[in-house]
Design a protein around this motif. Structure first.
Motif, PDB file in Angstrom:
ATOM      1  N   HIS A 263       0.805  -1.224   0.000  1.00  0.00           N
ATOM      2  CA  HIS A 263       0.000   0.000   0.000  1.00  0.00           C
ATOM      3  C   HIS A 263       0.841   1.278   0.000  1.00  0.00           C
ATOM      4  O   HIS A 263       0.361   2.335   0.369  1.00  0.00           O
ATOM      5  N   THR A 264       2.098   1.164  -0.421  1.00  0.00           N
ATOM      6  CA  THR A 264       2.943   2.354  -0.490  1.00  0.00           C
ATOM      7  C   THR A 264       3.524   2.593  -1.881  1.00  0.00           C
ATOM      8  O   THR A 264       3.878   3.730  -2.208  1.00  0.00           O
ATOM      9  N   ALA A 304      -9.057   3.716   3.893  1.00  0.00           N
ATOM     10  CA  ALA A 304      -8.945   4.566   2.692  1.00  0.00           C
ATOM     11  C   ALA A 304      -7.616   4.282   2.000  1.00  0.00           C
ATOM     12  O   ALA A 304      -6.620   4.953   2.272  1.00  0.00           O
ATOM     13  N   PRO A 305      -7.550   3.287   1.116  1.00  0.00           N
ATOM     14  CA  PRO A 305      -6.286   2.911   0.482  1.00  0.00           C
ATOM     15  C   PRO A 305      -5.552   4.079  -0.174  1.00  0.00           C
ATOM     16  O   PRO A 305      -4.322   4.180  -0.066  1.00  0.00           O
ATOM     17  N   TRP A 306      -6.277   4.953  -0.846  1.00  0.00           N
ATOM     18  CA  TRP A 306      -5.621   6.094  -1.518  1.00  0.00           C
ATOM     19  C   TRP A 306      -4.973   7.031  -0.511  1.00  0.00           C
ATOM     20  O   TRP A 306      -3.891   7.569  -0.752  1.00  0.00           O
ATOM     21  N   LEU A 307      -5.619   7.222   0.636  1.00  0.00           N
ATOM     22  CA  LEU A 307      -5.090   8.105   1.657  1.00  0.00           C
ATOM     23  C   LEU A 307      -3.889   7.463   2.351  1.00  0.00           C
ATOM     24  O   LEU A 307      -2.889   8.134   2.636  1.00  0.00           O
ATOM     25  N   ARG A 308      -4.012   6.179   2.576  1.00  0.00           N
ATOM     26  CA  ARG A 308      -2.909   5.426   3.198  1.00  0.00           C
ATOM     27  C   ARG A 308      -1.660   5.496   2.329  1.00  0.00           C
ATOM     28  O   ARG A 308      -0.551   5.759   2.820  1.00  0.00           O
ATOM     29  N   ARG A 309      -1.824   5.286   1.046  1.00  0.00           N
ATOM     30  CA  ARG A 309      -0.698   5.320   0.123  1.00  0.00           C
ATOM     31  C   ARG A 309      -0.107   6.730   0.035  1.00  0.00           C
ATOM     32  O   ARG A 309       1.119   6.915   0.076  1.00  0.00           O
ATOM     33  N   SER A 310      -0.974   7.722  -0.054  1.00  0.00           N
ATOM     34  CA  SER A 310      -0.514   9.103  -0.171  1.00  0.00           C
ATOM     35  C   SER A 310       0.274   9.529   1.061  1.00  0.00           C
ATOM     36  O   SER A 310       1.340  10.154   0.950  1.00  0.00           O
ATOM     37  N   ARG A 313       3.737   7.692   1.186  1.00  0.00           N
ATOM     38  CA  ARG A 313       4.699   8.209   0.203  1.00  0.00           C
ATOM     39  C   ARG A 313       5.194   9.603   0.574  1.00  0.00           C
ATOM     40  O   ARG A 313       6.302   9.993   0.201  1.00  0.00           O
ATOM     41  N   ASP A 364      -1.472  -5.496  -2.339  1.00  0.00           N
ATOM     42  CA  ASP A 364      -2.124  -4.193  -2.304  1.00  0.00           C
ATOM     43  C   ASP A 364      -3.648  -4.297  -2.370  1.00  0.00           C
ATOM     44  O   ASP A 364      -4.355  -3.349  -2.006  1.00  0.00           O
ATOM     45  N   GLN A 365      -4.144  -5.422  -2.823  1.00  0.00           N
ATOM     46  CA  GLN A 365      -5.595  -5.596  -2.916  1.00  0.00           C
ATOM     47  C   GLN A 365      -6.234  -5.889  -1.566  1.00  0.00           C
ATOM     48  O   GLN A 365      -7.452  -5.792  -1.424  1.00  0.00           O
TER      49      GLN A 365
END
Length: 475
Positions: A263-264, A304-310, A313, A364-365
């Motif tokens: 997730h990164t 929130a996968p998008w928030l976690r990744r953001s 990073r 990541d899924q």
């Protein structure tokens, strides 16, 4: 890495609040428990007159009738001869499979450890089979020698490491058992056998990786190399950029591996190269603190996968984050204070780049995962049950915290590994049985015939081995 659990918690909580996430998705995630059903942290309570044992990860548990600690070859032979039921040797308990588990006699080889003999002319050294790898390294260093490679954990005993084909990493570096030039073992009838390639070539190749099924190993004679110093470089970068040059990076360094952080979209590569530079000042590592930071990030932002990744990073360091110089025995192995559960498959080297991308996508899924994935290369050898005897291999390992679910190892990942012609690490989770293993290992049936000849009554069997060997087991 200078990312702490505290900074992850504070930063992720702030990001979550700023996002105004008060909906059902976040509330449901915040109420989620990741502890798997049935998890018990402590060892089992033994009935009166019996002992209690569990492996390092806590998923193999037993109450054997006795735990024996023979202090000599004679005592070991007598224990094996007189034991009323089955006998299983155990090392440090670091295998995740049920190789050592028994309700009869569990055999500890702590009393058969240490340096027995050293030949200054050849650099060969004989050690008791119960010697931990870190002690072997220290003893060799006292003579100006070293292993040519080491695994990333060195608490295993020699017998346990060789029995399961434990390995390090490096395009041209084989697994540890390839350093064995001879071994001694006690068979099911209490007989002592000294084995070398010259004395018994078949038993030599079968015994180097034997799962503790042919007999109880008592000592090994090992090759060593002159002690050497390494430079360790750890680099964090974007996974897509890194994977485009994976093969070139692996070929450019003596030891090569990398970790992917789910997730990164980021990886950390770890390489070691020979150097004559002076050792750098040693500082305490914070790998465990970093791991707890990844867990905190999952707990706070997994909804929130998008928030976690953001967030990951933006917070992770980039570029070279560590450079150290020291003796090989110091740098190649590390301490793992956080207990985990692992599945590792060894794939044909040419399938490595393709399969590691698939594994990363699959990781990541799943929003509930946070443990890094590990990727390594291993050179071939000739042991009958070596996962590496069919050519160079790429190793992909996935992990879960010891108290969390791991059933998805078998449903989401193992089918991919098997489709690619992967062979499982003998000490790590897999579901294969005799038919599968016979297809993967050309000498598997020969090994089983040798086992039946050496142990016709199944003295060294347990339920796990019975499944691997396709034989009946009456506990």
């Amino acid at each position: 890495m200078k990312i702490t659990r505290r900074s992850m918690l504070i930063g992720a909580a702030g990001v979550g609040a700023a996002a105004g996430a008060v909906g059902a998705v976040k509330l449901n995630w915040d109420g989620k428990s990741f502890v798997r059903e049935g998890y018990v942290e402590s060892a089992p309570v033994a009935p009166p007159g019996e002992a209690s044992w569990m492996n390092w990860a806590g998923i193999e548990r037993a109450t054997p009738k006795q735990i024996a600690f023979p202090e000599s070859l004679d005592a070991l032979a007598e224990t094996i001869r007189s034991a009323p039921g089955r006998v299983r040797p155990v090392g440090s308990g670091h295998s995740f499979t049920g190789l050592a588990t028994t309700e009869d006699t569990l055999l500890m080889l702590n009393g058969l450890s240490g340096l027995i003999a050293y030949d200054a002319a050849t650099g060969e050294a004989q050690f008791g089979a119960g010697t931990p790898l870190y002690q072997v390294s220290e003893e060799l260093a006292a003579h100006g020698r070293a292993f040519d490679n080491q695994p990333d954990i060195d608490s295993q005993t020699l017998a346990g490491a060789f029995a399961t084909a434990t390995h390090g990493t490096g395009n041209d570096l084989p697994a540890l058992h390839d350093n064995v030039t001879g071994f001694q073992m006690v068979t099911a009838d209490g007989s002592l056998k000294d084995v070398t390639r010259a004395s018994d070539p078949d038993l030599f190749e079968a015994g180097k990786v034997a799962l503790g099924a042919l007999g109880v190993m008592t000592s090994f004679t090992l090759r060593s190399v002159p002690a050497y110093r390494l430079k360790r470089t750890v680099t964090v970068e974007d996974s897509k950029t890194f994977l485009a040059g994976l093969e070139q990076a692996a070929a450019a360094h003596r030891n090569f591996e990398f970790y992917y952080f789910p997730h990164t979209g980021l990886v950390a590569s770890i390489v070691h190269d020979l150097t004559d530079a002076s050792p750098t000042e040693e500082t305490a590592t914070d790998d465990d603190e970093f791991l707890q930071g990844l867990k905190a990030l999952r707990d706070q932002l997994g909804w929130a996968p998008w928030l976690r990744r953001s967030f990951a990073r933006s917070e992770f360091p980039r570029g070279v984050i560590e450079e150290r110089v020291n003796e090989s025995r110091v740098l190649l192995s590390t301490v793992r204070p956080t207990r985990f559960i692992e599945m590792e498959y060894h794939l044909p080297r040419q399938r490595g780049p393709e399969m590691v991308e698939r594994v990363m996508r699959k990781l990541d899924q799943r929003g509930d995962l946070y443990f890094p994935m590990e990727y390594r290369h291993i050179a071939p050898d000739t042991a009958w049950l070596s996962p590496f005897n069919a050519g160079p291999r790429a190793s992909i390992a996935i992990h879960a915290a010891a108290d969390e679910r791991y059933d998805y190892f078998f449903t989401d990942f193992e089918p991919m590994y098997r489709e690619a012609g992967g062979r499982p690490h003998w000490g790590k989770l897999h579901s294969l049985g005799r038919a599968d293993l016979t297809e993967l290992y050309p000498e598997y049936e020969r090994f089983l015939a040798m086992r039946e000849e050496l142990d016709p009554k199944g003295k060294f069997l347990n339920a796990h081995l019975a499944k691997l060997f396709g034989v009946d087991f009456d506990a």
